[in-house]
Design an enzyme around this catalytic site. Structure first.
Site, short mmCIF file in Angstrom:
data_model
loop_
_atom_site.label_atom_id
_atom_site.label_comp_id
_atom_site.label_asym_id
_atom_site.label_seq_id
_atom_site.Cartn_x
_atom_site.Cartn_y
_atom_site.Cartn_z
N THR A 10 7.04 3.39 1.47
CA THR A 10 7.09 2.00 1.01
C THR A 10 6.61 1.87 -0.42
OG1 THR A 10 6.51 -0.25 1.66
CG2 THR A 10 4.75 1.35 1.64
N ASP A 26 8.75 -3.82 -0.50
CA ASP A 26 10.15 -3.60 -0.14
C ASP A 26 10.31 -3.79 1.37
OD1 ASP A 26 10.79 -0.52 1.09
OD2 ASP A 26 8.79 -0.89 0.28
N ARG A 28 12.14 -1.48 3.56
CA ARG A 28 12.67 -0.28 4.22
C ARG A 28 11.55 0.50 4.90
NH1 ARG A 28 16.07 3.82 0.56
NH2 ARG A 28 17.65 2.20 0.94
N LYS A 42 6.40 -6.05 5.59
CA LYS A 42 5.23 -5.27 5.17
C LYS A 42 4.14 -6.16 4.58
CE LYS A 42 8.20 -1.30 4.23
NZ LYS A 42 8.67 -0.35 3.20
N GLY A 56 2.55 3.15 4.97
CA GLY A 56 2.17 4.22 5.87
C GLY A 56 2.77 4.03 7.23
N SER A 139 4.55 5.18 -1.44
CA SER A 139 5.23 6.30 -2.08
C SER A 139 5.85 5.94 -3.42
CB SER A 139 6.31 6.85 -1.14
OG SER A 139 7.16 5.81 -0.68
N ASP A 176 12.30 5.72 -5.81
CA ASP A 176 11.67 6.22 -4.58
C ASP A 176 12.60 5.98 -3.40
OD1 ASP A 176 9.67 7.10 -2.73
OD2 ASP A 176 9.22 5.00 -2.32
N SER A 179 11.62 3.63 -0.46
CA SER A 179 11.51 2.19 -0.71
C SER A 179 12.90 1.65 -0.97
CB SER A 179 10.63 1.92 -1.94
OG SER A 179 9.35 2.49 -1.79
#
Length: 206
Positions: A10, A26, A28, A42, A56, A139, A176, A179
């Site tokens: 994320t 994001d 995903r 999130k 995480g 990430s 990334d 994400s």
């Protein structure tokens, strides 16, 4: 436990502006290279003026949110006053610290408003960072920090803060793979919570 099969990956962002806190993330969730969910929340409210962003393990984050909602409700019932953002962050740090043998695989941003807008971040084993003006986890945070470092300044207006937070997450999504999909933005002020409609966010970062 096969941590590669945990829903994770994320980019989340939090920042302080003149009247409150903006949180962005994001949408995903991934399991390794597999995109498992394309519309996951999130940014999760834990009280009427406080929220967590989660990076995480999804299940770990959801469990912590359930625990903290209950703890904050109990504190309010017992004292008649809501627990401060710093107090809630410290409580969460203690919970994470007490589970180091089987840690919650999460990074969490705690954002909210009590007397003033407040922003904290925590690592998986209960490390509580000092109060900050902006922060990113997950990430994609390295890319997001590049945008935040360049664009953040004290006294941002609400519209400036929303655009900066959304742009930071959007920038991370371009680099990334964990994400993606869309950018979710929540604003918390002393007046309450506002979630920006997805189409409006898309226009800001177009």
């Amino acid at each position: 436990m096969d941590y590669g099969n945990v829903l994770k990956g994320t980019t989340t962002v939090g920042l302080i502006f003149s009247d409150g806190v903006v949180l962005a993330a994001d949408k995903r969730a991934t399991m390794g290279n597999f995109i498992a969910i394309k519309d996951i929340d999130k940014i999760l409210m834990v009280s009427d003026k406080m929220a967590f962003t989660t990076a995480g393990g999804v299940g770990d984050a959801q469990q912590l949110v359930r625990v903290m909602r209950a703890e904050l409700e109990l504190y309010l019932h017992q004292t008649g006053e809501p627990l401060s953002v710093k107090g809630a962050s410290t409580l969460l740090a203690n919970i994470l610290q007490g589970n180091k043998y089987f840690p919650y695989l999460v990074q969490i941003i705690v954002g909210g408003v009590d007397k003033q807008p407040k922003l904290f971040s925590l690592d998986p084993v209960g490390g509580l960072n000092d109060e900050t003006k902006y922060v990113s986890t997950g990430s994609g945070s390295v890319t997001a920090y590049g945008v935040l470092d360049a664009g953040y300044k004290p006294g941002l207006t609400k519209s400036e803060a929303v655009k900066l937070a959304a742009s930071a997450v959007s920038g991370a999504m371009k680099r990334d793979s964990a994400s993606g999909e869309a950018v979710d933005v929540v604003i918390i002020t002393s007046g309450g919570v506002e979630r920006i409609p997805p189409l409006e966010v898309a226009k800001l970062i177009a």
